[in-house]
Design a protein around this motif. Structure first.
Motif, PDB file in Angstrom:
ATOM      1  N   GLU A  42     -10.138  63.159   2.329  1.00  0.00           N
ATOM      2  CA  GLU A  42      -9.735  61.927   1.648  1.00  0.00           C
ATOM      3  C   GLU A  42     -10.015  62.015   0.153  1.00  0.00           C
ATOM      4  O   GLU A  42     -11.010  62.596  -0.268  1.00  0.00           O
ATOM      5  N   ALA A 101      -9.384  55.639  12.625  1.00  0.00           N
ATOM      6  CA  ALA A 101      -9.719  54.494  11.780  1.00  0.00           C
ATOM      7  C   ALA A 101     -10.268  54.934  10.425  1.00  0.00           C
ATOM      8  O   ALA A 101     -10.941  55.963  10.333  1.00  0.00           O
ATOM      9  N   THR A 102      -9.970  54.157   9.404  1.00  0.00           N
ATOM     10  CA  THR A 102     -10.547  54.433   8.089  1.00  0.00           C
ATOM     11  C   THR A 102     -12.008  53.981   8.073  1.00  0.00           C
ATOM     12  O   THR A 102     -12.457  53.274   8.976  1.00  0.00           O
ATOM     13  N   LYS A 103     -12.729  54.392   7.054  1.00  0.00           N
ATOM     14  CA  LYS A 103     -14.144  54.021   6.935  1.00  0.00           C
ATOM     15  C   LYS A 103     -14.342  52.510   7.007  1.00  0.00           C
ATOM     16  O   LYS A 103     -15.230  52.016   7.696  1.00  0.00           O
ATOM     17  N   THR A 104     -13.491  51.772   6.292  1.00  0.00           N
ATOM     18  CA  THR A 104     -13.623  50.317   6.261  1.00  0.00           C
ATOM     19  C   THR A 104     -13.407  49.731   7.647  1.00  0.00           C
ATOM     20  O   THR A 104     -14.162  48.864   8.087  1.00  0.00           O
ATOM     21  N   GLU A 105     -12.371  50.216   8.324  1.00  0.00           N
ATOM     22  CA  GLU A 105     -12.103  49.718   9.682  1.00  0.00           C
ATOM     23  C   GLU A 105     -13.291  49.975  10.599  1.00  0.00           C
ATOM     24  O   GLU A 105     -13.684  49.111  11.384  1.00  0.00           O
ATOM     25  N   GLN A 106     -13.856  51.171  10.469  1.00  0.00           N
ATOM     26  CA  GLN A 106     -15.024  51.496  11.288  1.00  0.00           C
ATOM     27  C   GLN A 106     -16.163  50.533  11.019  1.00  0.00           C
ATOM     28  O   GLN A 106     -16.825  50.058  11.934  1.00  0.00           O
TER      29      GLN A 106
END
Lengths: 279, 286
Positions: free
Chosen positions: A86, B95-100
Motif C-alpha cells: 500500500e 478489508a482495509t486497515k480502517t475497516e478492520q
C-alpha cells in the motif's frame, strides 16, 4: 526480434552507451526491458531516482549495491510486485518488448506469466513437490493431467532438480533441503513459461555448494531466458552476469558490461564499492 | 528464599484450581447420576420418549433431547461456518486497515451480548418473521434457535480463523501473486488451505459454544421433546431440559438423577470437541 521492438528504436537509442554497440550482439534490437526516468516512492519517501537502463534479451543482468540502495525495489517494479504494497507510486516508464507495463490496459496475470520471479528466501508452498510446480499452470487454466505431468517434468529438469526428486514428487516440498527448495522455486517459476526471470538474491540463504548449483543453473538458463538478478555478493555478480548495474541510495551510479564494471569502473563510487571500501 | 517458595506455591495452587474444579464437577455429576446408572431402570435412558413427570408411567428416553441438541447445533453450524470463515477471510485478507479497526471491535462486541438478550430478540423479532414467512403455527422452533446460536458462534469462529489466516506466511502469498494468480485464487488455493487446521479448530470451538448454550435455546426452540429432522419443528435440547427441570425436580428421584446423566453426556460431548480442537491446533503448532 519482433517488429514492435524495432519501432521503439529511436526512443531507446538515447539510453545506450556507445560502448555497447561493439559487435557482440548488443544492439538495440536485443533490448528486452527498457526503463526510462523511473522514480519510485513509498508514501512520501522516494527510494529510486531517475533510473534509466536497458536489460538485454537472453543475458544476465546483475543489480549490486549496499543494503537499502533500492535494487530489490527496482527489481520488483519489473513485474509490478510493488503493487501489493500500500502507498507505493512511481513515475517514468518501464517497457517490456516495447510495451509499457504500467499502462492502464495491462493485464497483470499476463505480465507475471511473462516475468517470473524467484525470491530471496526459498518459499515453496506447503504442498507436494508436484503441486508446487503445477500451481502456476493450474492457475492459468491447464487441467489435463498428462499435460501437467509434462510441464512438471520439463520444469524440474530445467531447474536441474528432476533426478533428485523424481521419486518423491508427492512428498511435501518443505522436506527438501534448502538448496533443493530454491531450485524447486525456480522450477515453479519456469513452469509458467516466462521470458524473463527476476531473481532477488536467490542464493543468499544457501550454503556454498548449493550456491554453485544455482549459479550454474543461471548460466544454463540464460540460453532461453532473460535473467535479472539482485545480489549482495560482488563475486556472484562477476561470475554469473553479463551486465552489472551498481545502485547507491536510490541512484543508478553505473551500468555497463560486468567485465568493464569490475575492471575499469567509470565512477569512483563504483570502484570504492567493488573494492570493498564501503558497503 | 521462603518468599520465592511462597509465590511458587501460590501460583501452582492457582493453576491447579481449575483442574481440580473440573475433576470435582465430573465427580459430583457421577455421584448424583450413579444410583440411576447402576439400577435396573437405566435401560429407560435409551427410550424414545421424554415424559419425566407422569401419573401412569415416567419415560426417561434422552434420545429426543440428544437429537434436538444435534439438530439445532447442526443447523447453527451450517449457518455459522460459511458466514464466519468468509468474514474471517474478508477481515484478514481483503478489508482495509480502517475497516478492520471498525469491524473487529464490533465483532467482539457481538460475543459479549448476554444470551438472554439474544433469546429475547428471538421471541420478539425472529419468531414472528419465521412464522409469517413460512406460514408456521409457531415461530419457536429449531431453526429459530439455530439462527441465534449461529449469531453467537460467529465471533468465536471469526476471531480464531482470522488469527489462523493472518499467520499464513506472506512469502506464500507473494509467490502465488508472482506466478500470476489473482488475489482470490491466492486466497483459495494457498491461504485457506494453509490455515485450514486453524479454521477447523475455530469451527470445533464454535460447535462447543453452540452445543453448550442454554438460555437462548430454552427461550426460542419451543421445548417439545420429539425426535425430528425438520428445522421447523419445535425441539427440546439437553441444556434446556436441565435448566428448565432442575429447579422443580424432587431431590434424589429418578428424574433428578437422569438430569445428571444428561449433564454427563453433554460434558463428554463438549470435552471431546475441545480435545479434537486442541489436537488440531497443536498440530499446526499454535
Amino acid at each position: 526480434m519482433s517488429s514492435d521492438t524495432l519501432n521503439n528504436e529511436p526512443a531507446i537509442k538515447t539510453h545506450i552507451p556507445d560502448s555497447f554497440e561493439d559487435g557482440q550482439g548488443c544492439t538495440p534490437n536485443n533490448i528486452k526491458i527498457s526503463v526510462k526516468d523511473l522514480n519510485f516512492f513509498y508514501g512520501i519517501r522516494q527510494v529510486l531516482f531517475d533510473i534509466s537502463l536497458n536489460i538485454y534479451d537472453k543475458k544476465v543482468t546483475a543489480f549490486i549495491g549496499p543494503s537499502g540502495c533500492g535494487k530489490s525495489t527496482f527489481l520488483r517494479t519489473l513485474n509490478r510486485m510493488n503493487d501489493i504494497i500500500e502507498g507505493t507510486r512511481h513515475n517514468g516508464d518501464i517497457l517490456i518488448d516495447g510495451n509499457d507495463i504500467y499502462a492502464e490496459k495491462v493485464n497483470l496475470v499476463e505480465l507475471r506469466k511473462k516475468v517470473g520471479m524467484v525470491f530471496q528466501r526459498s518459499n515453496p508452498f506447503p504442498k507436494s513437490v508436484f503441486e508446487n510446480v503445477a500451481y502456476g499452470p493450474r492457475i492459468h487454466g491447464i487441467k489435463n493431467k498428462s499435460e501437467l505431468d509434462d510441464i512438471v517434468e520439463k520444469s524440474l529438469k530445467n531447474a536441474g532438480l528432476w533426478e533428485e526428486v523424481k521419486d518423491r514428487l508427492t512428498s511435501n516440498a518443505l522436506a527438501l533441503s534448502g538448496g533443493q527448495q530454491q531450485r524447486l522455486c525456480i522450477a515453479r517459476a519456469l513452469a509458467i513459461d516466462p521470458e524473463i526471470l527476476l531473481m532477488d538474491e536467490p542464493a543468499s540463504a544457501l550454503d556454498p555448494k548449493s550456491t554453485t548449483r544455482v549459479e550454474d543453473l543461471i548460466s544454463e538458463l540464460k540460453e532461453n531466458y532473460t535473467i535479472v538478478i539482485v545480489t549482495h555478493s560482488m563475486q556472484q555478480a562477476a561470475r554469473v552476469s553479463d551486465y552489472t548495474a551498481f545502485f547507491y541510495e536510490g541512484d543508478l551510479v553505473e551500468f555497463d558490461k560486468t567485465k568493464k564494471i569490475f575492471t575499469m569502473p567509470a565512477k569512483k563510487q563504483t570502484e570504492d564499492y567493488i573494492t570493498g571500501r564501503f558497503g | 528464599m521462603w518468599k520465592e517458595k511462597a509465590i511458587k506455591i501460590f501460583f501452582t495452587g492457582a493453576a491447579t484450581t481449575s483442574i481440580v474444579v473440573v475433576g470435582l464437577i465430573f465427580l459430583f455429576l457421577g455421584k448424583e447420576a450413579a444410583p440411576f446408572i447402576f439400577s435396573e431402570n437405566v435401560a429407560k435412558l435409551f427410550g424414545t420418549e421424554w415424559v419425566p413427570v407422569s401419573f401412569e408411567k415416567e419415560q426417561f428416553g434422552v434420545l429426543p433431547l440428544i437429537t434436538g441438541s444435534f439438530l439445532v447445533t447442526f443447523l447453527a453450524i451450517l449457518f455459522a461456518v460459511p458466514f464466519g470463515v468468509l468474514s474471517a477471510v474478508y477481515l484478514s485478507e481483503i478489508a482495509t486497515k480502517t475497516e478492520q479497526e471498525i469491524l473487529k471491535p464490533l465483532i467482539e462486541l457481538l460475543a459479549g451480548i448476554p444470551s438472554v438478550v439474544i433469546g429475547f430478540f428471538g421471541i420478539i423479532v425472529l419468531s414472528p418473521i419465521l412464522k409469517n414467512t413460512f406460514g408456521l403455527e409457531s415461530g419457536l422452533n429449531a431453526i429459530n434457535g439455530a439462527i441465534l446460536l449461529a449469531l453467537m458462534a460467529t465471533p468465536t469462529i471469526i476471531t480464531i480463523s482470522d488469527d489462523a489466516i493472518r499467520s499464513v506466511s506472506t512469502s506464500y502469498k507473494q509467490a502465488s501473486i508472482a506466478l500470476g494468480a489473482s488475489k482470490l485464487q491466492t486466497i483459495w488455493r494457498v491461504v485457506v488451505p494453509d490455515a485450514l487446521s486453524g479454521i477447523i479448530a475455530a469451527v470445533m470451538l464454535g460447535i462447543g459454544r453452540v452445543i453448550g448454550e442454554t438460555m437462548t435455546v430454552l427461550m426460542v426452540t419451543g421445548n417439545a421433546a420429539i425426535i425430528t429432522a425438520n428445522p421447523f419443528d419445535s425441539v427440546r435440547t439437553m441444556t434446556a431440559t436441565i435448566a428448565a427441570e432442575m429447579g422443580e425436580v424432587p431431590f434424589g428421584s429418578d428424574h433428578y438423577r437422569v438430569l445428571f446423566c444428561i449433564g454427563i453426556i453433554l460434558l463428554l460431548i463438549t470435552f471431546g470437541l475441545n480435545m479434537i480442537a486442541q489436537k488440531v491446533l497443536r498440530r499446526r503448532g499454535v
